[in-house]
Design a protein around this motif. Structure first.
Motif, short mmCIF file in Angstrom:
data_model
loop_
_atom_site.label_atom_id
_atom_site.label_comp_id
_atom_site.label_asym_id
_atom_site.label_seq_id
_atom_site.Cartn_x
_atom_site.Cartn_y
_atom_site.Cartn_z
N THR A 126 0.83 -1.20 0.00
CA THR A 126 0.00 0.00 0.00
C THR A 126 0.86 1.26 0.00
OG1 THR A 126 -1.69 -1.21 1.25
CG2 THR A 126 -1.90 1.18 1.17
N GLU A 127 1.96 1.21 0.72
CA GLU A 127 2.84 2.38 0.81
C GLU A 127 3.60 2.62 -0.49
OE1 GLU A 127 5.34 1.84 4.17
OE2 GLU A 127 3.70 1.88 5.63
N VAL A 128 4.28 1.58 -1.02
CA VAL A 128 5.16 1.80 -2.17
C VAL A 128 4.38 2.01 -3.47
CG1 VAL A 128 7.02 0.48 -1.13
CG2 VAL A 128 5.44 -0.68 -2.65
N LEU A 129 3.15 1.49 -3.55
CA LEU A 129 2.34 1.71 -4.74
C LEU A 129 1.39 2.90 -4.58
CD1 LEU A 129 1.39 -1.92 -5.89
CD2 LEU A 129 3.19 -0.42 -6.75
N ALA A 130 1.37 3.49 -3.38
CA ALA A 130 0.51 4.65 -3.11
C ALA A 130 -0.94 4.35 -3.49
CB ALA A 130 1.01 5.88 -3.85
N CYS A 131 -1.42 3.18 -3.09
CA CYS A 131 -2.79 2.78 -3.40
C CYS A 131 -3.62 2.78 -2.12
CB CYS A 131 -2.82 1.41 -4.08
SG CYS A 131 -2.05 0.10 -3.11
N ASP A 132 -4.90 2.43 -2.26
CA ASP A 132 -5.82 2.50 -1.12
C ASP A 132 -5.78 1.25 -0.26
OD1 ASP A 132 -6.64 5.00 -1.95
OD2 ASP A 132 -8.30 4.22 -3.16
N PHE A 133 -5.60 0.09 -0.87
CA PHE A 133 -5.65 -1.15 -0.09
C PHE A 133 -4.79 -2.22 -0.75
CE2 PHE A 133 -9.00 -1.63 -3.24
CZ PHE A 133 -8.81 -2.92 -3.71
N SER A 134 -4.54 -3.27 0.02
CA SER A 134 -3.79 -4.42 -0.49
C SER A 134 -4.27 -5.66 0.25
CB SER A 134 -2.29 -4.22 -0.30
OG SER A 134 -1.58 -5.37 -0.72
N HIS A 135 -4.45 -6.78 -0.48
CA HIS A 135 -4.89 -8.05 0.09
C HIS A 135 -3.99 -9.18 -0.40
CE1 HIS A 135 -9.13 -6.07 -0.15
NE2 HIS A 135 -8.50 -5.70 0.97
N THR A 136 -3.86 -10.22 0.41
CA THR A 136 -3.17 -11.44 0.00
C THR A 136 -4.13 -12.61 0.13
OG1 THR A 136 -1.06 -10.56 0.80
CG2 THR A 136 -1.17 -12.93 0.38
N TRP A 137 -4.24 -13.37 -0.96
CA TRP A 137 -5.12 -14.53 -1.01
C TRP A 137 -4.27 -15.78 -1.22
CZ3 TRP A 137 -10.70 -13.92 -1.49
CH2 TRP A 137 -11.12 -12.58 -1.50
N LEU A 138 -4.49 -16.81 -0.39
CA LEU A 138 -3.72 -18.05 -0.49
C LEU A 138 -4.66 -19.24 -0.69
CD1 LEU A 138 -1.02 -17.54 2.30
CD2 LEU A 138 -0.87 -17.03 -0.14
N TRP A 139 -4.16 -20.21 -1.43
CA TRP A 139 -4.94 -21.41 -1.74
C TRP A 139 -4.97 -22.34 -0.53
CZ3 TRP A 139 -8.46 -23.25 -4.75
CH2 TRP A 139 -8.63 -24.62 -4.91
N GLN A 140 -6.19 -22.79 -0.19
CA GLN A 140 -6.40 -23.72 0.90
C GLN A 140 -6.79 -25.08 0.32
OE1 GLN A 140 -5.79 -22.70 4.04
NE2 GLN A 140 -5.31 -20.67 3.22
N PRO A 141 -5.85 -26.03 0.28
CA PRO A 141 -6.17 -27.31 -0.38
C PRO A 141 -7.28 -28.08 0.32
CG PRO A 141 -4.06 -27.41 0.76
CD PRO A 141 -4.48 -26.00 0.79
N GLN A 142 -7.40 -27.91 1.66
CA GLN A 142 -8.45 -28.64 2.36
C GLN A 142 -9.84 -28.21 1.89
OE1 GLN A 142 -6.15 -26.77 3.79
NE2 GLN A 142 -4.74 -28.18 4.88
#
Length: 751
Positions: free
Chosen positions: A365-381
């Motif tokens: 969010t800081e280095v891209l000067a954007c409003d938000f940032s999310h991380t999505w990870l795959w859950q095999p279960q």
């Protein structure tokens, strides 16, 4: 009449006749001289008139009232007036432009009064309407009484020279402006303002070719009315617009009547309408970067000199724009490098997955000067992508995002693009809740930049950055930063996963070693106990041969028991199960206890032991049992690697604490082996023949225990001459964070 009188009269008549003859002769001579002088004067007048009319300079003669008495042929040719048309008229009523009339009269009055400047420049109109800049010098003709009768003015047409000077000065001023700032827009505004002062135009606009969006747009202007500025900034031209590609091909376009160009800014009531323009290409090294356009509300406003001036300024602006583009590119490169370096440094600073995820979103969010940032990870279960971390959303909004579950089938187009390109820069986020209406972006996002997170080439998640309200896509340099973020994040998350797996395996190993060591020590203690009973004769006397066997069995059992105890200490250290029992101690007392408890080892070694203590050793607040373990290990190590000679234990005050040094005269340690001696299961060399060996855990445990006591250890060694291990301890142990007996379990990151 008497004769005498008669003779006198005749004499008088004769004298009179002679006098008259002389007078007549004198008159004739004077007439002849006058005729000669008149002939000379006529010749001189003819010569002067010839010179007057043939000289290249402008010569005008006016009387003291300013009326034209005479001017030469150069005046007629330059101004377009015949002498007969101008004779008798005041020169300021005929030729000076309106703004120059009053200054010309004032200068003329000063001239009559004898106060004439060295030169005087003024604009005069020619009969054809062209404007000429003339530089005048003057001379005064006076009558016999010394009064000014006529003024003779000599003039030179400096119009072309002045234009050249103005052009050079204007270009030079623009160049100076260009070098005064690195702010391109400010430089262009200055150049536009400067140009409106040297070119007869009402406004100047700079259009720039935007290679990213493939359009030409207005980036700077001066003189456009405030109520039309917004409309001017909305002008966007594609490809060959608006001059059919002529400017794009490097051609200057001059339009004398622009009434047929509907895209030009104008007021509806006609009070402001562009009638003519010059569009000069911003050309540098064969590339056209845009156009510099001079706008005028008058028809036929620009002559050849003014068009050339526009072209000269445009060339300088093109160089400045290219330099600014290069500087901006360098700045962007530096920004990308700096942002990625900072992000990489921050991400590798921790190997804790939750910390890495939290820092990843915050830094993005800081280095891209954007409003938000999310991380999505795959859950095999669950066979879904889950949002595992976010930054920039209001708490209630993040709570609504956390419940989202994205199946592969629901975001198949997104995954396909990520698989192919590694990044997606889209107007609307592809992350949608299962019940989202068509066209509704997730979390109010209007623009999303999504990068793939990969492990061994496979996508195990994706990282997003976005805006809540902005509709413009992320810029190319933001995309470059995002690609780097994706690679760094993939590496950091994989490293964290591997470390967590290693920690899990290490914990399992430590638990296994602790269990096995405990299970081995119990029966071994029984064996040692019965062996001691047999040697003590509790079960009857033993023959010498049996006693010798039991003695060797006892030594081997003790060696095995020491190894098991050391292994247990190691497992407790690595499991964080060691606790400190800090008390105030006297170093002399601890050393005395260690000397007594190792007396049997000292005696059996055959070495000479020396104990040296300073008299002013301060008390220490430390754990005495762990200090004794440290010293016993160092003394045992010295005995193990010293075949003959001595072992010296010294204690002294240093650096606000106490140093305890254990020196031996043993085999020493090779310099290349020094870096490994404190590593577990490593030994620099084998002990001398007949000495008890080990598995290389003693010095490792010493180093770990010294760390718990807030101390340090150092070693100096010479091969063949011995080694000295120096332990420094502070006066008080620095409190350490409480060690957990069971470190937090971090599951495998989604695959």
């Amino acid at each position: 009449m008497p004769p005498t009188d008669e003779r006198g009269l005749l004499a008088q008549i004769a004298e009179l006749t002679r006098t008259l003859a002389e007078a007549q002769a004198a008159v004739r001579a004077q007439v002849a001289e006058r005729e000669r002088i008149e002939q000379v004067l006529h010749g001189e007048r003819s010569f002067a008139a010839t010179v007057f009319d043939t000289v290249g300079a402008l010569i005008a003669v006016v009387d003291r009232t300013g009326r034209i008495v005479r001017f030469n042929r150069a005046c007629e040719q330059m101004l377009g007036y015949a002498f007969g048309e101008a004779q008798g008229r005041c020169f300021w009523d005929l030729m000076p432009i309106a703004g120059e009339i009053e200054p010309a009269r004032i200068v003329f009055e000063r001239l009559i009064a004898g106060d004439w400047p060295t030169t005087y420049e003024t604009y005069w109109f020619a009969r054809d309407g062209s404007r000429r800049l003339l530089a005048w010098s003057a001379a005064l003709l006076r009558d016999v009484d010394g009064n000014v009768e006529y003024v003779v003015g000599t003039g030179i047409d400096i119009t072309q020279r002045k234009r050249a000077e103005q052009k050079a000065a204007a270009v030079l001023e623009v160049v100076n402006d260009l070098g005064s700032s690195l702010d391109l827009i400010e430089v262009l505004h200055r150049a536009a303002r400067r140009m409106t002062t040297v070119v007869p135009c009402d406004a100047v606009a700079t259009f720039y070719w935007d290679p990213i969006h493939q359009v030409t747009r207005l980036i700077a202007q001066s003189g456009i009315p405030p109520d039309l500025v917004a409309a001017a900034h909305q002008l966007v031209f594609k490809n060959a617009e608006p001059f059919g590609g002529r400017v794009n091909n490097g051609e200057t376009v001059v339009i004398d009547d622009a009434g047929g160009l509907p895209w030009l800014p104008a007021r509806a009531d006609g009070s402001y309408r562009v009638q003519s323009l010059v569009a000069a290409p911003l050309l540098v090294r064969g590339r056209v970067l845009g156009a510099l356009v001079a706008l005028s509300t008058r028809v036929h406003s620009f002559d050849t000199d003014q068009v050339e001036l526009c072209e000269g300024i445009a060339r300088q602006l093109a160089v400045a724009i290219e330099s600014a583009d290069l500087y901006r590119t360098q700045q962007q490169e530096a920004m990308v490098s700096s942002a990625l370096a900072r992000l990489g440094q921050e991400l590798i600073a921790s190997l804790d997955t939750p910390v890495v995820l939290q820092r990843l979103c915050q830094l993005t969010t800081e280095v891209l000067a954007c409003d938000f940032s999310h991380t999505w990870l795959w859950q095999p279960q669950e066979q879904v992508f889950l949002p595992v971390s976010g930054h920039g959303d209001p708490p209630e909004q993040w709570e609504s995002i956390r419940v989202l579950r994205l199946a592969r089938s629901g975001i198949a187009p997104l995954l396909e693009r990520l698989e192919h390109d590694g990044i997606v820069n889209a107007q609307l986020s592809a992350l949608r809740a299962p019940d989202a209406r068509a066209g509704e972006p997730v979390s109010g996002a209007t623009v999303a930049l999504i990068v793939a997170l990969r492990r061994r080439g496979e996508i195990f998640g994706f990282h997003t950055a976005g805006y809540h309200t902005r509709t413009e896509l992320f810029s190319p340099h933001q995309e470059r930063i995002a690609r780097g973020i994706g690679q760094l994040a993939s590496l950091a998350l994989e490293n964290a996963r591997l470390v967590e797996e290693l920690d899990r395996a290490n914990r399992l190993k430590s638990e296994f070693v602790a269990t096995m060591s405990h299970e081995l020590r119990t029966p071994l203690n029984i064996i040692v106990g019965y062996n001691d009973l047999l040697l003590d004769g509790d079960f009857g006397a033993l023959p010498p041969a049996q006693a010798d066997v039991l003695t060797r069995l006892r030594a081997s059992s003790q060696q095995l028991l020491d190894l098991i105890n050391t292994t247990l200490d190691l497992s407790r250290l690595e499991a964080g199960r060691f606790t400190l029992d800090v008390a105030e101690i006297r170093v002399a007392d601890v050393l005395a206890e260690v000397a007594a408890e190792t007396s049997e080892q000292q005696r059996a070694s055959g070495l000479r032991f020396t104990w040296t203590l300073d008299n002013d050793l301060p008390p220490l607040h430390t754990d005495p049992l762990k200090l004794k373990v440290i010293l016993k290990n160092l003394i045992g190590n010295a005995i193990k690697f010293t075949e003959q000679g001595s072992v010296t234990i010294e204690s002294s005050v240093r650096d606000g604490g106490v140093v305890i040094a254990v020196a031996d005269t043993g085999s020493g340690i090779a310099p290349e082996a020094l870096p490994i001696i404190f590593e577990p299961f490593r030994q620099a060399s084998a002990p001398p023949s007949g000495r008890q060996s080990g598995v290389g855990l003693g010095l490792y445990i010493v180093q770990r225990l010294i760390g718990l006591l807030s101390g340090t250890i150092s070693v100096q060694s010479d091969v063949g001459r011995g080694s000295t291990f120096s332990v420094w301890l502070p006066r008080a142990v620095i409190p350490q964070p409480e060690a957990s007996s069971s470190p937090s379990q971090i599951g495998d990151p989604p695959r």
